[in-house]
Design an enzyme around this catalytic site. Structure first.
Site, PDB file in Angstrom:
ATOM      1  N   VAL A 173       0.840  -1.196   0.000  1.00 47.25           N
ATOM      2  CA  VAL A 173       0.000   0.000   0.000  1.00 47.25           C
ATOM      3  C   VAL A 173       0.881   1.255   0.000  1.00 47.25           C
ATOM      4  CG1 VAL A 173      -1.922   1.194   1.096  1.00 47.25           C
ATOM      5  CG2 VAL A 173      -1.766  -1.297   1.240  1.00 47.25           C
ATOM      6  N   ASP A 174       1.971   1.236   0.734  1.00 47.91           N
ATOM      7  CA  ASP A 174       2.917   2.354   0.697  1.00 47.91           C
ATOM      8  C   ASP A 174       3.451   2.565  -0.714  1.00 47.91           C
ATOM      9  OD1 ASP A 174       3.154   3.553   3.244  1.00 47.91           O
ATOM     10  OD2 ASP A 174       4.284   1.851   3.998  1.00 47.91           O
ATOM     11  N   VAL A 175       3.829   1.477  -1.379  1.00 45.34           N
ATOM     12  CA  VAL A 175       4.383   1.588  -2.725  1.00 45.34           C
ATOM     13  C   VAL A 175       3.342   2.154  -3.693  1.00 45.34           C
ATOM     14  CG1 VAL A 175       5.316   0.288  -4.672  1.00 45.34           C
ATOM     15  CG2 VAL A 175       6.050  -0.265  -2.347  1.00 45.34           C
TER      16      VAL A 175
END
Length: 385
Positions: A173-175
């Site tokens: 999700v960060d990426v």
């Protein structure tokens, strides 16, 4: 002081003041740096938190987590609680084309570095804020990827059927949020080309994940029924999952009737293609349990690599379940050049560091890799190029 970046890159001349840390923001600014942006990473005296996330370490003894998302940048140490350092930070923001930050909502305002303050002195600034849950009702929630995978529904559809919910094996999700940040920044820069005025770009982990749920999200919205965990199976396609061969697992991803007929023929059971339970994808999904049992019995007769070769020759999507090292080797065998070798900062001699190549390929202005991730504060008294 490090030498200024060279002229290469479609984003040459774009100045990025990077106040972000950990993953989503740094991933976004690294992508910009790869294409020529001059990224100054502003760090506290203790550095980005991920500098301490070890082991493992790279050839220079630096955290591989930090190194994986901070190449091509210059690092300056500023203690924002000190007026002298704060004024340097404000100057960098005033002179930047892009400001990126992922503090909790309200933190940048305390330092006079928020969008409204910066844009009064810098009309053209593109100001990107990355949060976990937005700046309204979710402002107090910590934006950790694991937490978002849980409350955002991803864990509910990941893991074995009937088993416990599982996270994805990387902070995905960060990426994805970092990629959305890049997209938003480039859109805002494109609009600025016409108007001369910047704008605020806001991305958050929660809505990034909901958007990335794609078919699972649209199914839920259309039917009101939340999908269940199916392990490695697909809710709408069969056979499209993991199977055990004689020696190791492989995946088979059949997306149409031709591929299914070719699968059945390759396995030596052509009759499956005319079996009334399996003549369409809808029926194969309906009878997936019976179909899987028939396939498993035949796949156990050969090693996985043999099946992959035979199925690939028959134009049936199939592949081994590689570990990460095998995945890089496989990409290399396809001529994809997934790894780049980086020398010391600013091209100086030093331990070489291997890094994952940027996946965006431009024919005229490709990504350039100037240096590995910077040592803390190595830019000294920094000036824009």
């Amino acid at each position: 002081m490090l030498p200024a970046p060279g002229p290469e890159g479609v984003l040459r001349g774009v100045r990025v003041a990077d106040f972000s840390r950990v993953l989503a923001g740094p991933y976004a600014t690294m992508m910009l740096a790869d294409f020529g942006a001059d990224v100054i990473k502003i760090e506290p005296p203790t550095g980005d938190e991920t500098r301490a996330w070890t082991p493992p370490v790279d050839a220079r003894g630096q955290s591989t987590y930090f190194g994986g998302v901070n190449r091509g940048k210059r690092s300056v140490v500023l203690d924002l609680t000190l007026e002298e350092d704060l004024e340097v930070a404000r100057r960098l923001a005033r002179e930047a084309d892009v400001v990126v930050e992922n503090f909790r909502p309200g933190v940048m305002a305390r330092f006079g570095l928020d969008y409204e303050t910066v844009r009064r002195a810098n009309r053209g600034v593109v100001f990107c804020s990355v949060t976990g849950f937005g700046a309204a009702g979710g402002a107090v929630l910590p934006g950790y990827d694991l937490l978002v995978q849980a409350v955002g529904g991803l864990m509910s559809i990941t893991g074995p059927a009937g088993g416990e919910p599982s996270k994805v094996g990387v902070a995905l999700v960060d990426v994805l949020t970092g990629l959305n940040a890049v997209t938003g920044i480039l859109l805002a820069l494109r609009e600025r080309d016409s108007s001369g005025t910047g704008q605020r770009v806001e991305v958050d982990l929660m809505t990034t994940l909901l958007s990335a749920l794609t078919n699972q999200a649209s199914s839920t919205l259309a039917t009101g029924v939340a999908p269940a965990r199916l392990g490695n199976a697909h809710p709408s396609i069969a056979p499209y999952e993991l199977f055990e061969a004689r020696d190791r697992p492989l995946v088979i991803a059949v997306g149409n009737d031709r591929q299914f007929a070719a699968l059945a023929s390759t396995l030596g059971c052509s009759g499956l293609a005319s079996d009334t339970r399996f003549t369409s994808n809808h029926l194969r999904v309906k009878h997936r349990t019976e179909l899987r049992a028939l396939l498993v019995a035949r796949l156990g007769e050969r090693d996985a690599h043999e099946w992959v070769e035979l199925l690939t020759a028959a134009r049936v999507p199939a592949g081994l379940v590689n570990d990460v090292a095998e995945a890089f080797a496989f990409a290399e065998s396809l001529g994809l050049a997934p790894v780049v070798e980086l020398g010391g900062e600013g091209g100086s001699p030093g331990e070489h560091v291997r890094s994952t190549a940027n996946p965006i390929h431009l024919s005229a202005t490709p990504a350039r890799y100037r240096s590995p991730s910077p040592d803390l504060g190595s830019a000294g008294l920094v000036e824009w190029a």
